[in-house]
Design a protein around this motif. Sequence first.
Motif, short mmCIF file in Angstrom:
data_model
loop_
_atom_site.label_atom_id
_atom_site.label_comp_id
_atom_site.label_asym_id
_atom_site.label_seq_id
_atom_site.Cartn_x
_atom_site.Cartn_y
_atom_site.Cartn_z
N LYS A 60 75.07 64.23 77.15
CA LYS A 60 74.00 63.78 77.98
C LYS A 60 72.74 64.74 77.51
CE LYS A 60 76.59 62.88 82.37
NZ LYS A 60 76.66 63.71 83.66
N SER A 172 72.56 60.37 84.09
CA SER A 172 73.67 59.91 84.88
C SER A 172 74.89 59.41 84.09
CB SER A 172 73.19 58.68 85.64
OG SER A 172 73.13 57.53 84.97
N GLU A 173 76.08 59.39 84.76
CA GLU A 173 77.37 59.09 84.12
C GLU A 173 77.25 57.50 83.89
OE1 GLU A 173 80.20 60.80 83.63
OE2 GLU A 173 79.18 62.50 84.26
#
Length: 609
Positions: A60, A172-173
Motif C-alpha cells: 500500500k 484501501s483493500e
Amino acid sequence: MKEASTPLIVELPAESNITDLLLERVRADPQAALYERKIAGQWEPVSAQNFLEQASSLAKGLIASGISSGDAVAVMSGTRYEWSVLDFAIWLAGAVTVPIYETSSRSQIEWILADSGARLVVVEDAGKLEQLRGVISTSALLGQGPISLWCIEDDGDSPHLSALAAVGSGVSEAELEAARSTATLASVASVVYTSGTTGRPKGCEITHGNFALVAKNAIPFLPELLATGNTRALMFLPLAHVLARAVQVICLASGTTLGHSGSVKELLADLGDFRPTFLLVVPRIYEKVQEAAQLKAEESGRGRIFAWASSTAVRYSQALDARSRGLAGPSPLLRTRHWVFDKLVYAKLRQTFGGQARYTVSGASALGEQQAHFFRGAGIAVLEGYGLTESTAPCTVNTPEHTRVGTVGIPLPGTTIRIADDGEVLVKGIGVFKGYHANQAATSEAFVEDFFRTGDLGSLDSDGFLTITGRKKELIVTAGGKNVSPGPLEAALRNSPLISQAVVLGEGKAFVSALLTLDVAAFERWRVQHGLSVELRQADSSAPLRAELQLAVDAANSTVSRAESIRAFAVLPEDFSVESGQLTPSLKVKRATVLSDYQSVVDRLYPKP
C-alpha cells in the motif's frame, strides 16, 4: 541421446500470479510459520497471516508513493527477512522487483537503475543510502525523473520502511487487490541482471509464470525435500541471485519454514540453532566444511581416522552410484566400515549442517565429484543441479531417487534439454525467461527454434542425465589447434585441499597452463606440518609447495589427453574475492578480470622467444 524431457506435473491458471501462492498458504493455515526471523539472537516464527499483513502494508505504501502496475522497484540489500517481505510487497502492488547485489560497483548500480527505469529503491542501511544518493546525484544516465529512496534499517534519520507503510494507510483493500490482480503468469515479475562475468549486465525478464510454475512443479518432483511435513530451510545465498529467490518461492509454495542468515561468520551458529532439513549450497561451502573438519581432526590427532573415513565415504557413494546403473553396490565389508565411521566421524560432520539436513542442493557453479561423493557417503546427499539466470535457475537436478554423481541431473517437469550438433546445451520450458529487457537483438540471438542457447557444452546419457563439460565461449584453442575445456580441469584441481581457485588458460598458446590460489587455512596447516616459514605471498617460489601442488596438477592431467594437460602453473599471492571484482556474488570466477589483473604472471608462464 540428443534430447530429454520431463512432463509438466502441475498447471496454473493463466490469470494467476506469484502472490496467489501466498494467499493459498494463508487460506490453508494462516498461523503456519512461513518464516522464522532472528531477533536479538533468537529465532521467532512469522505466521503466513502476519507475513501477508506486513507485505500488504508495504505494498500500500508503494501504491501511495506512485508505484503502479509494471513499474520497477529496486532492492539493494544483503540476505535478510525484510528482502522477502519487500519482494512480495512489490508483487502485491503489481510492480516488478529489480535486485541489486550489495557488492555492486557504482557503474553497475547506475546501469541497472537506468536500464530498468526503477523509480523507487530500497537499500539496507544508511551507508548504502549515501552510496545511492551519490550515484543518482552525479549520474548522466539517470535523467528520467526523481528516484525515491527508502531504508530497511532504522537509524532514526533515514527514510525507514515503517514510514513507507504509513504512507499507504489511506490505500484501501480494494485498491490493493486491483493492483495485485493486474499481473498474470505472462507478466514480468522481476528483471534480474546477469552478474556480468564478461561485458555489461543484461536484464533478464523473469515472469510470474517462471517463478510460480517452477515452484509448484518442484514440490512433487522433490517430495523428499519439500513434501514431508515440518520442512525447514536456511537461506544464506545473496537474494539478488535468481537461484536464491526461486528457492525462496519454492519454500513458500511448499509450506517450508524459511530462515535467513546474512553473515558467513554467523552461518555455522545459525545452522546449529535453526536446524534446517535441507539446504541450498554453493560448492565453495562444501569445500570449506570438509577442510574445516579435516583441520579439526588433524589438530586433535585424529587425522588418519578422518582420512580413512573420507576414503570410505567416497567409495561408499561410488558404490551407490554403481548400483543405480545396475552394477554391484556396496560390499558387506564396505558397509561395515561405513557403519563404523558413521558413528565416529559422519554423525559429527552432519552436526555442522545442524544435524537434521539429509539433503543439500548444490548450484551456481560446478561441484567436484570428490566433494559430492564424500558428503553423500557421510549421510548428506548432494543433489547437484544446473541452470542460469535465464532459466529462473533450476532446469535440471538430481533427485534422491535418481542421482548420478558427476551429472547435474534430469530435466525439471515442463522442461526439455537438447544437445546441439556443436555440443551446446539448449533448454526450453517453464523456467525459460521472457527475454532481455529492452534488448531485442540480444533476445533474438539467444534463441534457436524456441530453445534458449545456454552457451554451455554438455552431453545427455541414455537415461536423460545431463553432464556439463565446459563453457562454449571459454573453450580454449591452443596454438596446435587442440580444443580444451577449462571447467573440468579446474574442478579437478580444486579437489586438492590446498587449492582454493584455479583458472586454466592457453588460448593460442603452445601449451595449457593454470593460475592457482591457495586456501589460507589449508596452506597454514601444510606450512606448519612441514616446518616451513614461507608466507603466502612467497608461495610461488617455494619448491616443497610447488612439488605438493604438482601432485594435484598431475591428478587433473590424468583426466585429459596429453595435448590438453597443464604444463605450467603459477601460484597467486592472494585468493580471489567478490570485493576485488574477481568473483561474482555467486562466487563464480570472472576469467577476464583475473587474466587482466595478473597479465604479468601470465606473461611469465609464456615468455617470448
